[in-house]
Design an enzyme around this catalytic site. Structure first.
Site, PDB file in Angstrom:
ATOM      1  N   LYS A 123       0.848  -1.190   0.000  1.00  8.30           N
ATOM      2  CA  LYS A 123       0.000   0.000   0.000  1.00  8.30           C
ATOM      3  C   LYS A 123       0.880   1.236   0.000  1.00  8.30           C
ATOM      4  O   LYS A 123       1.638   1.476   0.931  1.00  8.30           O
ATOM      5  CB  LYS A 123      -0.928   0.010   1.222  1.00  8.30           C
ATOM      6  N   ASP A 228     -14.685   4.995   9.042  1.00  8.00           N
ATOM      7  CA  ASP A 228     -15.044   4.794   7.631  1.00  8.00           C
ATOM      8  C   ASP A 228     -15.421   3.328   7.423  1.00  8.00           C
ATOM      9  O   ASP A 228     -14.954   2.663   6.493  1.00  8.00           O
ATOM     10  CB  ASP A 228     -13.875   5.197   6.731  1.00  8.00           C
TER      11      ASP A 228
END
Length: 498
Positions: A123, A228
């Protein structure tokens, strides 16, 4: 963005990486790093460093930019990627680079492989995109800093995410297995599954709904809120078990808006199950259902958690006694801050008093100017009568009293408004008279010079902020000499030359 071109990574030498590292170190306190400083940090000869810098700029690992006072080099995202991948490769974590499997507003996801051929997930945090630049409102990466580069903020984001992932994994939460991180790169195990947003059918909808709701409550009991928690940050493995990903936006349960974040996560799951699976349940958790079991937000320094909250929490859990906490509070709440607040309050009162005195002086000066103008000779009044009547024909009634004392309240308000307009006009001098109603205002030359200088300084600072890409590598000193020579050639007549 697409796949990163890592072809040049295998051909870069040690000197190339020394130069890239030197530019990275120079960017800590330089917006543009001069070439001489790069050579000094990299401990290379000036000619050798200059040649390497040109090659790195050619392959877009660095960029050469032209400033107002000096020129220098800036590290690009690709160059920062190369530095992180080189560090991970030297540790034996990454040995091969694959395709891109995901992209978000803050990061890119790639498949990489280790030395054993096992697939891993890489990532890369990419802050600064046009779609997501309001970091001061959404994240707390800046902290006490007034400004920071996007590369440095990406590094902070990756560090926080790895810390959250490591802490959650050690406590048995269903998260990807964290492996390593460097700069803005995070390495984790690849999850064998699919994102929840791509799944249309599940075996047991009720069990999955209960599992996700229990997971939200469990996170809250450990002192954190995902922030989230939706179908895009949830994955289902081949066995049908959920896995949570993406953690940079996590906040503490002691955050000022913690209840709002918690209920938003709950409502996201409820809305998704109603739209996708047609399932809606009356039972859902609330923020009051959270029971504190651990202090994970203290360990990772979650957003919204202060030092005072940490002390109160440690006392409540029993880790710290009240006497120790009171002793620390006594050290914090000493007499010095109280005395400082008293001094600040006294200074504030003193400044307010000065402002009031200045306003009184201004009013007295204005009244004296009005009285002196009202006693002007008859010739002056007759000469200025026509001009003043033209200036104020749209505002003043045709018939006015001869003196302001006999005027009605409407005329007095008009007189006050005219005086205030003349006082607020900075770059003009006005004088008007209408049948005894007169106004006069003059700005001192020193005030005008000061305000003009402030405007010029502001314009110069705005011009310094502009940065343009340099077509060549001519230094700022050389450009200034060329500009001076050109100016002299254009103005040779001024200097008395033929």
């Amino acid at each position: 963005m697409g796949k990163i071109n890592v072809t040049m990574l295998r051909y870069l030498s040690k000197e190339d990486f020394r130069v890239l590292t030197a530019v990275e170190m120079g960017m800590k306190n330089h917006e543009l790093v001069p070439g001489s400083l790069v050579g000094s940090i990299a401990s290379l000869r000036h000619g050798g460093a200059h040649k390497i810098l040109r090659e790195l700029c050619k392959h877009r690992l660095l960029t050469y930019e032209r400033g107002r006072h000096y020129d220098g080099y800036r590290l690009t995202n690709l160059g920062y990627d190369y530095l992180a991948l080189k560090a991970l490769t030297s540790r034996g974590v990454v040995s091969s680079f694959g395709n891109q499997i995901g992209v978000g507003k803050e990061s890119n996801i790639y498949v990489v492989g280790n030395e054993d051929g096992e697939p891993l997930c890489l990532k890369l945090h990419r802050l600064g995109r046009t779609c997501f630049r309001r970091l001061r409102e959404k994240r707390d990466y800046h902290a006490h800093r007034n400004a920071a580069s996007w590369i440095y903020l990406s590094r902070i984001s990756a560090t926080k995410e790895f810390a959250y992932m490591k802490a959650l994994y050690d406590r048995g939460f269903p998260v990807p297995t964290p492996i390593d991180f460097n700069r803005h790169c995070v390495i984790m195990k690849l999850v064998d599954g699919s994102p929840l947003c791509q799944i249309n059918e599940v075996d047991d909808v009720e069990w999955l709904y209960d599992e996700l709701m229990n997971l939200i409550v469990k996170l809250g009991s450990y002192g954190v809120i995902h922030g989230d928690f939706n179908e895009f940050n949830l994955m289902l493995t081949d066995d049908g078990k959920p896995v949570v990903i993406d953690f940079p936006q996590m906040v503490s349960t002691n955050h000022a808006n913690a209840e709002m974040f918690f209920m938003r996560d709950v409502n996201c799951i409820r809305d998704f199950f109603r739209r996708r699976f047609g399932y809606e349940s009356e039972f859902h958790p609330t923020f009051k259902d959270i029971t504190r079991e651990s202090a994970l937000d203290v360990e990772v320094s979650a957003s919204g958690f202060t030092k005072q909250m940490e002390k109160d929490l440690l006392v409540g859990i029993g880790v710290q006694s009240e006497e120790e906490s009171d002793g620390e509070e006594a050290d914090i709440d000493s007499e010095e801050p109280v005395s400082e607040s008293i001094e600040i309050e006294e200074l504030r009162k003193h400044v307010n008093q000065i402002i009031i005195e200045d306003e009184d002086k201004t009013r007295k000066g204005t009244s004296q100017a009005v009285s002196s103008s009202s006693t002007a000779p008859p010739n002056t009044e007759s000469e200025m009568g026509n001009t003043s009547s033209e200036l104020l024909s749209d505002e003043v009634p045709p018939e006015l009293p001869k003196s302001p004392e006999d005027a009605d309240p409407n005329h007095r308000s008009l007189h006050t408004r005219l005086v205030s307009e003349c006082d607020s006009d900075v770059f003009s001098i006005r004088s008007a008279r209408t049948n005894g109603l007169s106004t006069a205002s003059t700005i001192a030359p020193d005030v005008i010079k000061k305000r003009v200088q402030v405007a010029l300084d502001k314009r110069e600072r705005q011009a310094e902020r502009k940065r343009v890409l340099a077509k060549g590598e001519a230094s700022a000193v050389t450009r200034s000499r060329r500009d001076n020579a050109k100016t002299i050639q254009e103005c040779h007549g001024v200097w008395g030359w033929d």
